[in-house]
Design an enzyme around this catalytic site. Structure first.
Site, PDB file in Angstrom:
ATOM      1  N   CYS A  15     -19.011 -44.788 -29.097  1.00  0.00           N
ATOM      2  CA  CYS A  15     -19.760 -45.334 -30.306  1.00  0.00           C
ATOM      3  C   CYS A  15     -20.934 -46.008 -29.940  1.00  0.00           C
ATOM      4  O   CYS A  15     -20.707 -47.060 -29.044  1.00  0.00           O
ATOM      5  CB  CYS A  15     -18.684 -45.885 -31.274  1.00  0.00           C
ATOM      6  SG  CYS A  15     -19.670 -46.449 -32.901  1.00  0.00           S
ATOM      7  N   CYS A  63     -20.299 -54.363 -32.474  1.00  0.00           N
ATOM      8  CA  CYS A  63     -19.352 -54.232 -33.615  1.00  0.00           C
ATOM      9  C   CYS A  63     -17.953 -54.660 -33.051  1.00  0.00           C
ATOM     10  O   CYS A  63     -17.703 -54.529 -31.940  1.00  0.00           O
ATOM     11  CB  CYS A  63     -19.146 -52.787 -34.069  1.00  0.00           C
ATOM     12  SG  CYS A  63     -18.198 -52.721 -35.346  1.00  0.00           S
ATOM     13  N   CYS A  97     -13.797 -52.173 -32.982  1.00  0.00           N
ATOM     14  CA  CYS A  97     -12.952 -51.458 -32.165  1.00  0.00           C
ATOM     15  C   CYS A  97     -12.698 -52.504 -30.990  1.00  0.00           C
ATOM     16  O   CYS A  97     -13.617 -53.216 -30.562  1.00  0.00           O
ATOM     17  CB  CYS A  97     -13.561 -50.249 -31.599  1.00  0.00           C
ATOM     18  SG  CYS A  97     -13.404 -49.010 -32.906  1.00  0.00           S
ATOM     19  N   GLN A 129      -1.314 -45.147 -45.825  1.00  0.00           N
ATOM     20  CA  GLN A 129      -1.488 -44.777 -44.429  1.00  0.00           C
ATOM     21  C   GLN A 129      -3.089 -44.599 -43.832  1.00  0.00           C
ATOM     22  O   GLN A 129      -3.734 -44.043 -44.820  1.00  0.00           O
ATOM     23  CB  GLN A 129      -0.727 -43.777 -44.090  1.00  0.00           C
ATOM     24  CG  GLN A 129       0.578 -43.915 -44.306  1.00  0.00           C
ATOM     25  CD  GLN A 129       1.318 -44.801 -43.311  1.00  0.00           C
ATOM     26  OE1 GLN A 129       1.082 -45.184 -42.321  1.00  0.00           O
ATOM     27  NE2 GLN A 129       2.619 -45.276 -43.757  1.00  0.00           N
ATOM     28  N   CYS A 164       5.105 -50.760 -38.470  1.00  0.00           N
ATOM     29  CA  CYS A 164       3.650 -51.218 -38.160  1.00  0.00           C
ATOM     30  C   CYS A 164       3.743 -52.225 -37.059  1.00  0.00           C
ATOM     31  O   CYS A 164       2.691 -53.043 -36.701  1.00  0.00           O
ATOM     32  CB  CYS A 164       2.859 -51.110 -39.065  1.00  0.00           C
ATOM     33  SG  CYS A 164       3.198 -52.560 -40.173  1.00  0.00           S
TER      34      CYS A 164
END
Length: 397
Positions: free
Chosen positions: A50, A56, A59, A233, A354
């Site tokens: 990316c 950013c 991530c 989800q 999770c």
């Protein structure tokens, strides 16, 4: 300095304890005022896919190969289990494809030139536009013009707005948090905006102010309209992987109880071959699930119960009415409910989590009560982040 290992959040840990982001084990790095320079790169280092990755903060692991990230996520689960003295087989890591996220929380801000919508830079209030984001589904990226127009309407001159966007069968479902007052004139403008951009529903703080089409979600062929802010989800791919795993664990059970059922992610697909009792603490989710069941033909009976499972877990005599248990608690886990499952006579439990740490804690309780833990499947819906999900079977010996 040399990077020795990664923390559970993906930070590189140097020999002296320094934490260095976006590095990999065994790399030699230099930390300067201008940032981090990789002196000796790992064989697992790749070029980030990316173009926004450098600026950013959405991530954390795009600099690592897919194989490395999958193995690292599996290792975080192994470490969590090991901390509880549990040895388990990791069945593998199922990773959602790029451009598959159907839900995202973005920020919007008014500027002198107009508006800005995107993600925050790492540990910063700087907003970064992400038109070529490799995480978000193309249909979600396509909402960016609508989100900029919404920011112009909804943001004050001083504060940001937060916008959670979920894709639905009927179009984008948007939930906005803002300090701006909702006036009569603004309601009219928002209705025009929703019609112009094909928005299914807009929820303003906690009020649905525009509903062009009730935003339905497809749970195994049943269409459900979750209430505003309901859990969903992150990807359809990951959801299907979890549903398939749960179905395989439940097998031919005739009566199933689904604990922390949400709006029916597992309940409704399971109802194609078993009767299911769904339990959840939020009444609006139970109402949505019930409507979804009643509007779908060919399903077995589904009953719903609104109940706070942290304060009032189902007791052993209630659980013993069922052949199998499905449990998918929030990040805090389900300590009280799992203690009651341990005292029940139910032989099959499908647990989704999770949070590997609370999963391991709750697994320890079941193992001590005589359950055997089957292979653990890691499901990575949060590609390139440190988050992960797991699903596994517990069977009484």
């Amino acid at each position: 300095m040399k990077i020795q290992s990664l923390t559970h959040t993906g930070l590189g840990r140097a020999e002296d304890g320094t934490m260095v982001p976006r590095t990999l084990p065994l790399e030699e790095v230099e930390v300067t005022d201008d940032g981090v320079r990789i002196v000796s790169p790992s064989a697992d280092r790749v070029s980030p896919p990316c173009r926004h990755y450098k600026s950013c903060g959405g991530c954390a692991m795009q600099h690592a190969s897919d194989a490395f990230v999958a193995a690292w996520k599996a290792s975080t689960v192994e470490r969590a289990l090991s901390a509880q003295g549990i040895e388990a087989t990791i069945a593998g890591t199922i990773t959602s494809p790029i451009k598959s996220r159907r839900r995202a929380k973005l920020a919007g801000r008014r500027t002198k030139k107009g508006t800005l919508v995107g993600f925050h830079a790492r540990a910063s209030d700087t907003l970064v536009e992400v038109p070529d984001c490799q995480l978000l589904a193309p249909e979600l990226i396509a909402t960016l013009p609508a989100l900029n127009a919404l920011t112009a309407l909804a943001a004050s001159r001083k504060a940001e707005v937060a916008m959670t966007v979920s894709l639905s069968v009927d179009g984008p479902d948007i939930h906005i948090q803002t300090e701006k007052e909702l006036t009569t004139d603004l309601r009219v403008d928002l209705a025009q905006w929703a019609n112009e951009y094909g928005i299914a529903r807009l929820v303003w703080v906690d009020e649905p102010v525009v509903t062009i089409h009730p935003p339905r979600q497809d749970f195994g062929g049943s269409l459900v309209v979750p209430p505003p802010g309901a859990f969903l989800q992150a990807t359809k791919h990951g959801e299907k992987a979890l549903q398939d795993a749960v179905s395989a664990i439940v097998g031919d059970a005739d009566k199933v109880v689904d604990l922390f059922a949400g709006s029916g992610t597992f309940t409704l697909p399971l109802a194609r071959k078993a009767s299911v009792h769904a339990v959840e603490g939020v009444r609006e989710m139970m109402d949505a699930l019930d409507r979804g069941w009643r509007s779908t033909g060919g399903l077995h009976r589904v009953s719903v119960e609104t109940r706070d499972l942290f304060r009032r877990p189902l007791l052993p005599d209630e659980l013993n009415e069922f052949d199998a248990i499905v449990i998918d608690p929030p990040r805090a886990g389900a300590e009280a409910q799992v203690a009651e499952i341990a005292e029940s006579k139910v032989a099959t439990v499908a647990m989704v989590s999770c949070n590997p740490v609370t999963f391991a804690r709750d697994a320890r309780t079941l193992i001590d009560a005589g359950f055997a833990l089957g292979p653990v499947t890691v499901v990575d819906q949060f590609r390139w982040s440190h988050h992960t999900e797991v699903v596994a079977a517990f069977t009484r010996k």
